[in-house]
Design a protein around this motif. Sequence first.
Motif, PDB file in Angstrom:
ATOM      1  N   UNK A 158      47.029   6.285  49.177  1.00  0.00           N
ATOM      2  CA  UNK A 158      47.894   7.354  48.690  1.00  0.00           C
ATOM      3  C   UNK A 158      47.112   8.655  48.636  1.00  0.00           C
ATOM      4  N   UNK A 159      46.192   8.751  47.688  1.00  0.00           N
ATOM      5  CA  UNK A 159      45.445   9.992  47.497  1.00  0.00           C
ATOM      6  C   UNK A 159      44.754  10.429  48.783  1.00  0.00           C
ATOM      7  N   UNK A 160      44.061   9.499  49.450  1.00  0.00           N
ATOM      8  CA  UNK A 160      43.361   9.871  50.681  1.00  0.00           C
ATOM      9  C   UNK A 160      44.304  10.025  51.858  1.00  0.00           C
ATOM     10  N   UNK A 161      45.493   9.441  51.794  1.00  0.00           N
ATOM     11  CA  UNK A 161      46.490   9.729  52.827  1.00  0.00           C
ATOM     12  C   UNK A 161      46.848  11.209  52.766  1.00  0.00           C
ATOM     13  N   UNK A 162      47.132  11.699  51.527  1.00  0.00           N
ATOM     14  CA  UNK A 162      47.480  13.128  51.386  1.00  0.00           C
ATOM     15  C   UNK A 162      46.305  13.997  51.828  1.00  0.00           C
ATOM     16  N   UNK A 163      45.105  13.643  51.391  1.00  0.00           N
ATOM     17  CA  UNK A 163      43.923  14.462  51.690  1.00  0.00           C
ATOM     18  C   UNK A 163      43.636  14.490  53.185  1.00  0.00           C
ATOM     19  N   UNK A 164      43.595  13.330  53.804  1.00  0.00           N
ATOM     20  CA  UNK A 164      43.252  13.269  55.221  1.00  0.00           C
ATOM     21  C   UNK A 164      44.317  13.932  56.095  1.00  0.00           C
ATOM     22  N   UNK A 166      46.219  16.412  55.285  1.00  0.00           N
ATOM     23  CA  UNK A 166      46.066  17.862  55.158  1.00  0.00           C
ATOM     24  C   UNK A 166      44.869  18.358  55.967  1.00  0.00           C
ATOM     25  N   UNK A 167      43.800  17.535  56.049  1.00  0.00           N
ATOM     26  CA  UNK A 167      42.640  17.933  56.858  1.00  0.00           C
ATOM     27  C   UNK A 167      42.999  17.982  58.338  1.00  0.00           C
ATOM     28  N   UNK A 168      43.878  17.073  58.779  1.00  0.00           N
ATOM     29  CA  UNK A 168      44.355  17.131  60.166  1.00  0.00           C
ATOM     30  C   UNK A 168      45.115  18.432  60.391  1.00  0.00           C
ATOM     31  N   UNK A 447      54.376  19.455  47.544  1.00  0.00           N
ATOM     32  CA  UNK A 447      54.710  19.936  48.882  1.00  0.00           C
ATOM     33  C   UNK A 447      53.455  20.186  49.722  1.00  0.00           C
ATOM     34  N   UNK A 448      53.533  19.926  51.032  1.00  0.00           N
ATOM     35  CA  UNK A 448      52.403  20.286  51.889  1.00  0.00           C
ATOM     36  C   UNK A 448      52.224  21.793  51.917  1.00  0.00           C
ATOM     37  N   UNK A 449      51.000  22.236  52.002  1.00  0.00           N
ATOM     38  CA  UNK A 449      50.730  23.666  52.055  1.00  0.00           C
ATOM     39  C   UNK A 449      50.913  24.171  53.482  1.00  0.00           C
ATOM     40  N   UNK A 450      51.270  25.430  53.652  1.00  0.00           N
ATOM     41  CA  UNK A 450      51.409  25.981  55.007  1.00  0.00           C
ATOM     42  C   UNK A 450      50.109  25.837  55.794  1.00  0.00           C
ATOM     43  N   UNK A 451      50.233  25.440  57.050  1.00  0.00           N
ATOM     44  CA  UNK A 451      49.053  25.172  57.866  1.00  0.00           C
ATOM     45  C   UNK A 451      48.145  26.387  57.961  1.00  0.00           C
ATOM     46  N   UNK A 452      48.724  27.550  58.079  1.00  0.00           N
ATOM     47  CA  UNK A 452      47.848  28.716  58.253  1.00  0.00           C
ATOM     48  C   UNK A 452      47.024  29.008  57.001  1.00  0.00           C
ATOM     49  N   UNK A 453      47.556  28.631  55.819  1.00  0.00           N
ATOM     50  CA  UNK A 453      46.769  28.793  54.592  1.00  0.00           C
ATOM     51  C   UNK A 453      45.698  27.714  54.496  1.00  0.00           C
ATOM     52  N   UNK A 454      46.023  26.493  54.933  1.00  0.00           N
ATOM     53  CA  UNK A 454      45.014  25.435  54.959  1.00  0.00           C
ATOM     54  C   UNK A 454      43.833  25.838  55.831  1.00  0.00           C
ATOM     55  N   UNK A 455      44.131  26.468  56.953  1.00  0.00           N
ATOM     56  CA  UNK A 455      43.064  26.871  57.864  1.00  0.00           C
ATOM     57  C   UNK A 455      42.248  28.028  57.303  1.00  0.00           C
ATOM     58  N   UNK A 456      42.787  28.700  56.309  1.00  0.00           N
ATOM     59  CA  UNK A 456      42.033  29.750  55.629  1.00  0.00           C
ATOM     60  C   UNK A 456      41.206  29.203  54.466  1.00  0.00           C
ATOM     61  N   UNK A 457      41.314  27.861  54.238  1.00  0.00           N
ATOM     62  CA  UNK A 457      40.538  27.243  53.180  1.00  0.00           C
ATOM     63  C   UNK A 457      41.307  26.997  51.892  1.00  0.00           C
ATOM     64  N   UNK A 458      42.588  27.346  51.845  1.00  0.00           N
ATOM     65  CA  UNK A 458      43.403  27.116  50.646  1.00  0.00           C
ATOM     66  C   UNK A 458      43.697  25.619  50.526  1.00  0.00           C
TER      67      UNK A 458
END
Length: 571
Positions: A158-164, A166-168, A447-458
């Motif tokens: 669960x937890x690492x499913x969400x984490x991994x 999001x890293x993808x 909710x998943x975070x927007x991809x462009x914010x994830x790529x900015x490190x958010x």
Amino acid sequence: MPETRSSQWYSGRDRNAYIHRAWMRRGLPDSAFEGRPQIAIANTASDLTPCNSHLDEVAEHVKQGVWAAGGVPLNLPVVSLGETQLRPTAMLWRNMAAMATEEMLRANPIDGVVLLGGCDKTIPALLMAAASVDLPAVVVPGGPMLTGTFRGTPLGCGTDVWRLSEEVRAGTLSEAAFLESESSMIRSRGHCNTMGTASTMALLAEALGAVLPGTAGIPAPDSRLLTRSHQTGRLIVEMVGAGRRPSSVLRPESFHNAIVALAAIGGSTNAVVHLLAIAGRLGVPLTLADFDRIGADVPLLVDLQPAGRYLMEDLHRAGGLAAVLREVVDLLDPDAIDVTGRPFVESLADARIWDPDVIRTRDNPVRSKAGIAVLHGNLAPSGAIIKPAAASAHLLRHRGRAVVFDSVEDLHARIDSPDLDVDADSVLVLRGCGPRGYPGMPEVANMPLPTRLLRQGVRDMVRICDGRMSGTAYGTVVLHVSPEAAAGGPLDRLRTGDWVVLDVPNRQVSVDVPREEFDLRPPSPALVAALARPGRGWEKLYVDTVLGAEVGADLAFLVGGSGDRVSRESH
């Protein structure tokens, strides 16, 4: 032993008694019908509930204990809810499972019941049923799975499913590596190994007093679980003789202890709706305010994912629930009893912490204050909750512009749109996901975070929703907003661009719009169009009668109980 309830079926020499005995013999000795307690094993084993698929083996050991104590064990398969499999959400059927189990317990010639559950909704549904029928009952939790590893790193399911995942999306992990980890995630039988809803409800069932002390948290493959299952089989026979029912065990002081435990273990927010629903079946006056009043200042002592580092197998070897609660025994209600009939706190006397990295001492907590925070304000007049232990400290006080989604489908369609006007300070709002709106209150609040914010490190943003989130999830998420949008709650009038204020220390969540203007706004047409409108079956019954999350999301006509008396006898 006093006359058993089952003797109403089996005693006598008339035609009805003949039929009841004859059809049940099938190898049973004559003595099986001569006043021996008939014990149902309410078994949620199912291949479609993978976390519970081993419960048939557990049931066999319960049976042996029942026989050894002089009872007659009877396997009773009941509705099983697989969290990862059911659509739209297992929560839609929690109340149905509780109702069906209650009716089967009442309708059959049984004197007591052992409740076998594991996956998220199964233990709550079984406890709701047992509370309403009020026959002697005890829970055997199925236990967490063993820890899997991937590339040398422990995986929290669960937890690492969400984490991994999001890293993808952020581009820091390849899709191939993500999919490779899939075969490592689930190492053994058992439920999630994080402090998700399944682990939380198993431990809270013990904190409530509904489990043989020392049983909850034993890993599913551990042979000690089978030993405890045998002991539980013996115990239920003794409980029948003593007349020890849920109404005599699960009292207000028991719920007090469960709320303390919820904070100390860093448990799932889903426990709030489940404890409220169980209390509602018993007539215990539990409210949202009690979670804040009792739990807000309780320290977080368990360093487990998603709020920490370790996993359930580590918690068990470190001393388990008893070691945790012994550290906060002064916060527990000493008048609470458990299924043995003894004060619950007595079961903690010999507990010790064997690994202080996993279970912290009172003077070295993971967090000094970790309970569920209950929020109010013009966005949540009837309340909302947040789990500070899983949130980002810098976001617990925050002001940002709302970015509003009218449905889960709307979220998925637009969250990664290049046209979405969003930044790291925005507040993501998802509505129409409450008990009535979706229906079934799906776990979509994180909710998943927007991809462009994830790529900015958010990696975290404030999110607000009238739905739930997985107990394995993390983040600064305000959820269970009540009244829900589908019931006319204020979320239905929120607009993208409105300024939203979150102030967890002061327990507030609000929109900074003049009241006169806000109240005159019509509901969002897109929201209204997306709400569930089932025409038949369980979904229609659910939508027409479900109560709000703030009182447990039970069905209005199921609150309370009818006892074990059958309204009409067979003829």
